[in-house]
Design a protein around this motif. Sequence first.
Motif, short mmCIF file in Angstrom:
data_model
loop_
_atom_site.label_atom_id
_atom_site.label_comp_id
_atom_site.label_asym_id
_atom_site.label_seq_id
_atom_site.Cartn_x
_atom_site.Cartn_y
_atom_site.Cartn_z
N ILE A 109 0.85 -1.18 0.00
CA ILE A 109 0.00 0.00 0.00
C ILE A 109 0.89 1.23 0.00
O ILE A 109 1.83 1.34 0.78
N ARG A 110 0.59 2.15 -0.87
CA ARG A 110 1.40 3.36 -0.99
C ARG A 110 0.96 4.41 0.03
O ARG A 110 -0.16 4.37 0.55
N GLU A 135 -3.66 -10.96 -16.60
CA GLU A 135 -3.43 -11.48 -15.24
C GLU A 135 -2.26 -10.76 -14.57
O GLU A 135 -2.32 -10.43 -13.38
N ARG A 136 -1.22 -10.50 -15.34
CA ARG A 136 -0.05 -9.82 -14.76
C ARG A 136 -0.42 -8.41 -14.32
O ARG A 136 0.00 -7.96 -13.24
N HIS A 137 -1.20 -7.71 -15.10
CA HIS A 137 -1.55 -6.34 -14.74
C HIS A 137 -2.52 -6.28 -13.57
O HIS A 137 -2.46 -5.35 -12.75
N ILE A 138 -3.42 -7.24 -13.47
CA ILE A 138 -4.31 -7.29 -12.31
C ILE A 138 -3.50 -7.48 -11.03
O ILE A 138 -3.75 -6.81 -10.02
N LEU A 139 -2.53 -8.36 -11.08
CA LEU A 139 -1.66 -8.57 -9.92
C LEU A 139 -0.78 -7.34 -9.66
O LEU A 139 -0.50 -7.00 -8.51
N LYS A 140 -0.38 -6.66 -10.73
CA LYS A 140 0.45 -5.47 -10.57
C LYS A 140 -0.34 -4.36 -9.86
O LYS A 140 0.20 -3.67 -8.99
N VAL A 141 -1.60 -4.20 -10.22
CA VAL A 141 -2.45 -3.21 -9.55
C VAL A 141 -2.56 -3.56 -8.07
O VAL A 141 -2.48 -2.68 -7.20
N LEU A 142 -2.73 -4.84 -7.78
CA LEU A 142 -2.87 -5.27 -6.39
C LEU A 142 -1.58 -5.04 -5.60
O LEU A 142 -1.62 -4.57 -4.45
N ARG A 143 -0.45 -5.33 -6.21
CA ARG A 143 0.83 -5.26 -5.49
C ARG A 143 1.41 -3.85 -5.43
O ARG A 143 2.00 -3.46 -4.43
N GLU A 144 1.22 -3.06 -6.51
CA GLU A 144 1.89 -1.75 -6.57
C GLU A 144 0.95 -0.59 -6.25
O GLU A 144 1.42 0.53 -6.06
N ASP A 145 -0.36 -0.84 -6.21
CA ASP A 145 -1.33 0.16 -5.75
C ASP A 145 -1.27 1.47 -6.52
O ASP A 145 -1.24 2.55 -5.92
N PRO A 146 -1.26 1.45 -7.87
CA PRO A 146 -1.27 2.71 -8.62
C PRO A 146 -2.64 3.36 -8.58
O PRO A 146 -3.65 2.71 -8.26
N PHE A 147 -2.69 4.64 -8.90
CA PHE A 147 -3.97 5.30 -9.12
C PHE A 147 -4.38 4.93 -10.54
O PHE A 147 -3.85 5.43 -11.51
N MET A 182 -5.04 6.78 4.58
CA MET A 182 -6.00 6.08 5.42
C MET A 182 -5.65 4.60 5.57
O MET A 182 -5.97 3.97 6.58
N ALA A 183 -5.00 4.04 4.55
CA ALA A 183 -4.62 2.63 4.60
C ALA A 183 -3.46 2.38 5.56
O ALA A 183 -3.16 1.22 5.87
N HIS A 184 -2.83 3.45 6.06
CA HIS A 184 -1.69 3.31 6.97
C HIS A 184 -2.04 3.70 8.40
O HIS A 184 -1.29 3.36 9.32
N GLU A 185 -3.14 4.39 8.61
CA GLU A 185 -3.48 4.87 9.95
C GLU A 185 -4.21 3.80 10.74
O GLU A 185 -5.07 3.09 10.21
N ALA A 186 -3.88 3.70 12.00
CA ALA A 186 -4.38 2.61 12.84
C ALA A 186 -5.90 2.56 12.87
O ALA A 186 -6.51 1.48 12.85
#
Length: 511
Positions: A2-3, A130-142, A47-51
């Motif tokens: 998560i960025r 499939e590679r790009h779907i995983l890339k979106v999941l792993r790299e969290d681009p806008f 928000m993805a980083h705040e407790a």
Amino acid sequence: MIRTGAQYRDSIRDGREVHINGEQVRDVTTHPAFKPLVDIRARIYDMAHEAETQPVMTVRDGEELNAVGNALPKTQGDWWAKRRATDAVMEDVGGIVTRVGDETVGEMWSLYDGQDVLNEVDPQFSKNIERHILKVLREDPFHVSANTDPKGDRSKAPQDQDPDMLLHVVKETDAGIVVRGAKYETAAAYANQAFTKPTIANWGNAALSDYAVGFICDLGSPGLKFICRSGFAGARGGCVRADIRDYPLANRFDEVDTIVIFDNVLIPWENVLFYRHTKAATFIRATLHRYSAFAFVQRTLKQADMMIGAALFNARQTGLEKQQAVQEKLSTLAVWREGINAHLTAAIALAEPSPAGLLMPNQSLLYTGRVHAISKLHEMMHIARELCGGQICVTPNVADFESEETRPWLEKYYTVNEDWVAEDRRKLLAFARDLLNSDYAGHRLTFQLFAQSPPFAHLAAVYRNFDWEGPLDFVKNSAGLSDNVINLDGRAKGDGAVTKWFSENMPKAAE
């Protein structure tokens, strides 16, 4: 992964060529037209980083912590989590934003479902998806989409007019394809990548076309130019620069629409998702919103809440809430709102498996909910406007409420009682004006009508996904018609989605 918001801001400082109001923008993260939306997208990342908000905004995949909006939906719980995360964002920022990524990544999942079709064209395309779907999941681009072309003459085939009117491939190279044309996409100027694909084309009976192309475009690529419409943030009222307090929505939530010019842009082969085969392009267009429509309709639910809240507060502060005519109008807004809510809820409750094994919202209910939400939006805005009354168009701006010469008079005439003093009434009326009566309000209405597809296409999606056999079977049996009219032997009786739910869930409950 998560960025953070800072990482997102750094990622769009890539030298891209952005134009607005006749000027070239040097840094979209600081320009007044873009900064409010960049700040909101950065806030979503943070928000993805705040407790306090991380449990709502993220999902764990083994050792990986990913954004819940990017996660492939496989269970009803996944959809409830996505719905809760979207609500959390809107509540946190205090308004509605549509193009922030969670509603566009769903279009990639439609590609995931279409792998069998695309494999007929080239198995490499399926692997790229499939590679790009995983890339979106792993790299969290806008991640956004690029759908709409400049229309041109729609009575003609693309090749029978200016060939650049619709985006197309101009040549192939060892490195990839080179494309030219243009696309419209909200938020493109401050996003990282776009799923780019055709939405209109007259291919006739052609099996192959240079216009039938879909790819992931890195929005920092050489050759891209972004020409943006003028924003409402900081817009001028007459000859005086508007105060943010007079237009609290336009100054915070105006998402900037952009025409993206592709001036011989190289798309690497690994980013090409389908190419030339019109069958693949037609399939993708027909299934494009089977997931993304959910987040889109949910936004309208939040818009309904804003309209109801503004109208009810106004009725209360003027003492009109007890009148039957007022209650009827408020109830009409509530019925519309709950109709949207019911369609979203039922679409999850009766969700159905997709061709690739994902879980998609019940398609008939989702698309019907979209029609319910959008086709009545203008009527509901009018009702809310009636409930707020003419004061939303005659109330002076904040400068007059603060001026030494005019403040005493406005405090006198805008204070109702000790609960509703002039400043609170001014804030409410400014909010309602921007929600219902401003340039921004008109823009939002048109945007909602056409953001995913035009109204006739909304109804076409219902036509393609409604279970027509259920009513036919019911009338066939009730009228005593023969099997000559239609043979439905072997089909489950009654509502197909409900029957399927019982067949799958009642045995589990019995166990």
